[in-house]
Write an enzyme that holds these catalytic residues in place. Structure first.
Site, mmCIF file in Angstrom:
data_model
loop_
_atom_site.group_PDB
_atom_site.id
_atom_site.type_symbol
_atom_site.label_atom_id
_atom_site.label_comp_id
_atom_site.label_asym_id
_atom_site.label_seq_id
_atom_site.Cartn_x
_atom_site.Cartn_y
_atom_site.Cartn_z
ATOM 1 N N TYR A 51 0.847 -1.199 0.000
ATOM 2 C CA TYR A 51 0.000 0.000 0.000
ATOM 3 C C TYR A 51 0.877 1.242 0.000
ATOM 4 O O TYR A 51 1.802 1.336 0.802
ATOM 5 C CB TYR A 51 -0.900 0.025 1.247
ATOM 6 N N GLU A 53 -0.528 4.749 -0.543
ATOM 7 C CA GLU A 53 -1.380 5.931 -0.772
ATOM 8 C C GLU A 53 -0.560 7.197 -0.607
ATOM 9 O O GLU A 53 0.234 7.315 0.319
ATOM 10 C CB GLU A 53 -2.552 5.942 0.221
ATOM 11 N N ASP A 197 -5.920 12.940 -25.662
ATOM 12 C CA ASP A 197 -5.973 11.550 -25.195
ATOM 13 C C ASP A 197 -5.292 10.688 -26.254
ATOM 14 O O ASP A 197 -5.862 10.400 -27.305
ATOM 15 C CB ASP A 197 -7.433 11.143 -24.998
ATOM 16 N N THR A 223 -3.128 5.437 -22.094
ATOM 17 C CA THR A 223 -2.974 4.126 -21.495
ATOM 18 C C THR A 223 -1.526 3.713 -21.713
ATOM 19 O O THR A 223 -0.824 4.273 -22.557
ATOM 20 C CB THR A 223 -3.873 3.077 -22.185
ATOM 21 N N LYS A 226 -1.351 -0.088 -24.847
ATOM 22 C CA LYS A 226 -1.700 -0.212 -26.263
ATOM 23 C C LYS A 226 -0.407 -0.123 -27.088
ATOM 24 O O LYS A 226 0.461 -0.974 -26.892
ATOM 25 C CB LYS A 226 -2.758 0.820 -26.614
ATOM 26 N N ARG A 232 -1.100 -3.067 -18.257
ATOM 27 C CA ARG A 232 -2.378 -2.356 -18.257
ATOM 28 C C ARG A 232 -2.292 -1.202 -17.276
ATOM 29 O O ARG A 232 -1.872 -1.388 -16.133
ATOM 30 C CB ARG A 232 -3.526 -3.266 -17.816
#
Ligand SMILES: *Cc1c(COP(=O)(O)O)cnc(C)c1O
Length: 415
Positions: A51, A53, A197, A223, A226, A232
């Site tokens: 974790y 954060e 984008d 992203t 791609k 991902r």
């Protein structure tokens, strides 16, 4: 996968079956790719357990020293390959990266203007059933009726009438170069912000076969899985002036803990993209798309806009078979191991579940080392199957040939 195979043979069998599927088929879905073994190893690393954060050196948890190193490495490399002032590498996906930018730039119900999904845009650019369409006031631009291309004069006229606070430039199914400088000019004229984008074309931008929006746009999202060939995930680039707002929109605005394993894998992918070979790869993606589009055209299948400048294109099935839908065509091709997707073409009278088009992209086959000769061969197979309405004997023969080609060009993560 020794532990997985012993503990959970059922789950292991699924993972193996997917590997076999990838080996034995040709991935022509324009948004997909095969990441390298190095990226996949980083993605499966111990950072998955952590974790973290917050942001490097400003975490809400202890024990984040390696998480900090991973994230700083990814940020530095992202800034370097894109030439950007600030990078946020935490977004879990492209959709959440876009929403974070909306949160940074807009208030509730503000106006946005993006490309119509039916003309090649993305659902996160204002589709009514997506968050972007539910919480913002949306105007959509389309391609020009006759050229099927973005017409910057039409877009300017619409922008002047609609007066959006944010314009989104970018697409999921558009085969031509996007003029980000012209979009920036329009945004400037009406006092709007510009979000570029580049989810589909980021690898082409880094490989310098598509112009970069970074000098022109307030926000750039992409992203990482791609054409960029990473894990991902997604990232946001912006100027230093927006950094604070973007970072707080991602966390705590929209997400909790970042996926640190994925961020490490993004760092690896950015290092791969920085290599000179990656520019060669990007150029080959485009050369392959052009070859495949040209071969389909020669066989009488109309390519939307008449060709491609990037990694993908759409064919209009009606040009050869008036009754054939994208749904049926994609199904026939998949029976032979040729994986593509049905897609609406501009001004398509058929609904999205049917469509009159197919979308083809070359990033994944190019990652396997395929070149123009293989594209010619693939076009021949596609034409054979579609011309013979998915005939069973022809499909079986081609499925075997697809498997043979797959053995000659293994997916890169098994080398
Ligand atoms: C793929 C894509 C995205 C993001 O997709 P996710 O599935 O949310 O990662 C965003 N914009 C465009 C234009 C895309 O093609």
């Amino acid at each position: 996968m020794i532990h997985l195979s012993q503990f959970d043979p059922e789950a292991y069998a699924i993972a193996q079956a997917e590997l076999e599927r990838q080996r034995n088929t040709l991935e022509l879905i324009a948004s997909e790719n095969h990441a390298s073994a190095a990226v996949l190893e980083a993605n499966a690393s111990a950072l998955s357990d952590k974790y973290a954060e917050g942001y490097p050196h400003k975490r809400y948890y202890n024990g984040c020293e390696n998480a900090d190193r991973a994230e700083l490495l990814a940020i530095d490399r992202a800034k370097a390959i894109f030439g950007a002032e600030h990078a946020n590498v935490q977004p879990h996906c492209g959709t959440s990266a876009n929403i974070a930018c909306y949160m940074a730039a807009l208030g509730a119900r503000d106006k946005i203007m993006g490309m119509d999904l039916a003309h090649g845009g993305h659902l996160s650019h204002g589709l009514p059933i997506n968050y972007s369409g539910m919480y913002y006031d949306v105007t959509s631009y389309t391609v020009n009726t006759s050229t099927e291309r973005l017409d910057m004069d039409e877009i300017r006229d619409l922008a002047k009438r609609a007066k959006p606070k944010l314009i989104i430039a970018g697409a999921s199914a558009y085969s031509r170069t996007i003029d980000f400088a012209a979009f920036a000019q329009i945004a400037h004229e009406i006092g709007a912000f510009l979000l570029a984008d580049i989810a589909h074309i980021a690898g082409l931008v880094v490989g310098k076969v598509h112009p970069s929006p970074v000098p022109h746009a307030d926000f750039v999202t992409t992203t990482t899985h791609k054409t960029l060939r990473g894990p991902r995930g997604a990232l946001i680039l912006c100027r230093e002036a927006w950094a604070k707002k973007v970072d707080s929109a991602v966390f705590p605005g929209l997400q909790g803990g970042p996926f640190m394993h994925s961020i490490l894998a993004k760092a690896v992918a950015f290092a791969e993209a920085a290599k000179p070979e990656f520019a060669v790869y990007a150029a080959q993606i485009v050369a392959n798309a052009r070859e495949l589009a040209a071969a389909m055209t020669e066989k009488g299948w109309r390519v939307v806009t008449g060709g491609t400048d990037n990694h993908m294109f759409l064919i209009d099935l009606r040009s050869r078979k008036a009754e054939l839908t994208g749904r049926e065509a994609a199904h026939w091709l998949s029976n032979a191991g040729i994986i593509a997707n049905k897609n609406k073409i501009p001004f398509d009278p058929r609904p999205p579940a049917q469509t009159s088009g197919l979308r083809f992209g070359t990033p994944a086959t190019t990652s396997r080392g395929m070149q123009q000769a293989q594209m010619r061969q693939i076009a021949q197979w596609i034409d054979d199957i579609l011309s013979h309405d998915g005939d069973e004997a022809i499909t079986t023969r081609i499925a075997g040939q697809v498997r043979e080609l797959g053995q000659q060009f293994p997916v890169p993560n098994q080398e």
